[in-house]
Motif scaffolding. Structure first.
Motif, PDB file in Angstrom:
ATOM      1  N   UNK A 152      34.915  37.126  41.337  1.00 40.66           N
ATOM      2  CA  UNK A 152      35.036  37.830  40.062  1.00 40.66           C
ATOM      3  C   UNK A 152      36.455  37.643  39.530  1.00 40.66           C
ATOM      4  N   UNK A 153      36.621  37.870  38.252  1.00 38.43           N
ATOM      5  CA  UNK A 153      37.948  37.743  37.643  1.00 38.43           C
ATOM      6  C   UNK A 153      38.953  38.687  38.301  1.00 38.43           C
ATOM      7  N   UNK A 154      38.506  39.866  38.648  1.00 38.36           N
ATOM      8  CA  UNK A 154      39.406  40.834  39.265  1.00 38.36           C
ATOM      9  C   UNK A 154      39.784  40.417  40.681  1.00 38.36           C
ATOM     10  N   UNK A 155      38.868  39.808  41.410  1.00 41.70           N
ATOM     11  CA  UNK A 155      39.150  39.376  42.784  1.00 41.70           C
ATOM     12  C   UNK A 155      40.251  38.323  42.839  1.00 41.70           C
ATOM     13  N   UNK A 176      42.618  37.599  37.716  1.00 41.92           N
ATOM     14  CA  UNK A 176      42.549  37.108  36.340  1.00 41.92           C
ATOM     15  C   UNK A 176      41.926  38.125  35.386  1.00 41.92           C
ATOM     16  N   UNK A 177      41.975  39.392  35.745  1.00 37.98           N
ATOM     17  CA  UNK A 177      41.412  40.424  34.889  1.00 37.98           C
ATOM     18  C   UNK A 177      42.049  40.478  33.515  1.00 37.98           C
ATOM     19  N   UNK A 236      30.346  39.312  36.554  1.00 35.90           N
ATOM     20  CA  UNK A 236      31.562  38.929  35.828  1.00 35.90           C
ATOM     21  C   UNK A 236      32.296  37.922  36.694  1.00 35.90           C
ATOM     22  N   UNK A 237      31.837  36.673  36.635  1.00 32.94           N
ATOM     23  CA  UNK A 237      32.344  35.652  37.536  1.00 32.94           C
ATOM     24  C   UNK A 237      32.988  34.520  36.765  1.00 32.94           C
ATOM     25  N   UNK A 238      33.728  33.721  37.484  1.00 33.64           N
ATOM     26  CA  UNK A 238      34.311  32.506  36.930  1.00 33.64           C
ATOM     27  C   UNK A 238      33.244  31.438  36.997  1.00 33.64           C
ATOM     28  N   UNK A 239      33.125  30.642  35.960  1.00 32.08           N
ATOM     29  CA  UNK A 239      32.067  29.657  35.923  1.00 32.08           C
ATOM     30  C   UNK A 239      32.598  28.344  35.396  1.00 32.08           C
TER      31      UNK A 239
END
Length: 103
Positions: A62-65, A68-69, A88-91
């Motif tokens: 996820x962006x937060x992980x 990159x939030x 809410x993932x990076x793709x």
């Protein structure tokens, strides 16, 4: 890696000449250039906190992980998706699914 830089497109037969002129000019100005290879760029990337897709993160993070939030306007998310949601993932562009991903 985020610093000011230039790409030079020069004919191969002039490469050594251009290299020598640039390095001499940088010494004359008191700002000697240094050689940096691809591995150096990788370590500098880590110092600056830049992430490498496929190495530091992938489409399961996820962006937060991955820190990159700040790249997402969470107020624009659909009501059923929370900032911590696994949807809410990076793709990358080759991923095609019906989740709420940022590309």
């Amino acid at each position: 890696v985020g610093e000011l830089g230039y790409e030079l497109f020069i004919p191969t037969e002039q490469a050594i000449h251009v290299h020598d002129i640039l390095f001499q000019a940088s010494k004359d100005l008191g700002l000697p250039l240094k050689h940096a290879g691809l591995k150096a760029l990788g370590s500098l990337r880590m110092e600056k906190g830049y992430r490498d897709y496929g190495h530091d993160m992938d489409n399961t993070d996820s962006l937060l992980e991955v820190g990159l939030g700040f790249t997402c306007d969470f107020e624009k998310l659909p009501p059923n998706v929370s900032p911590n949601s696994s949807t809410l993932t990076i793709s990358d562009s080759s991923t095609s699914n019906n989740t709420h991903t940022l590309e």
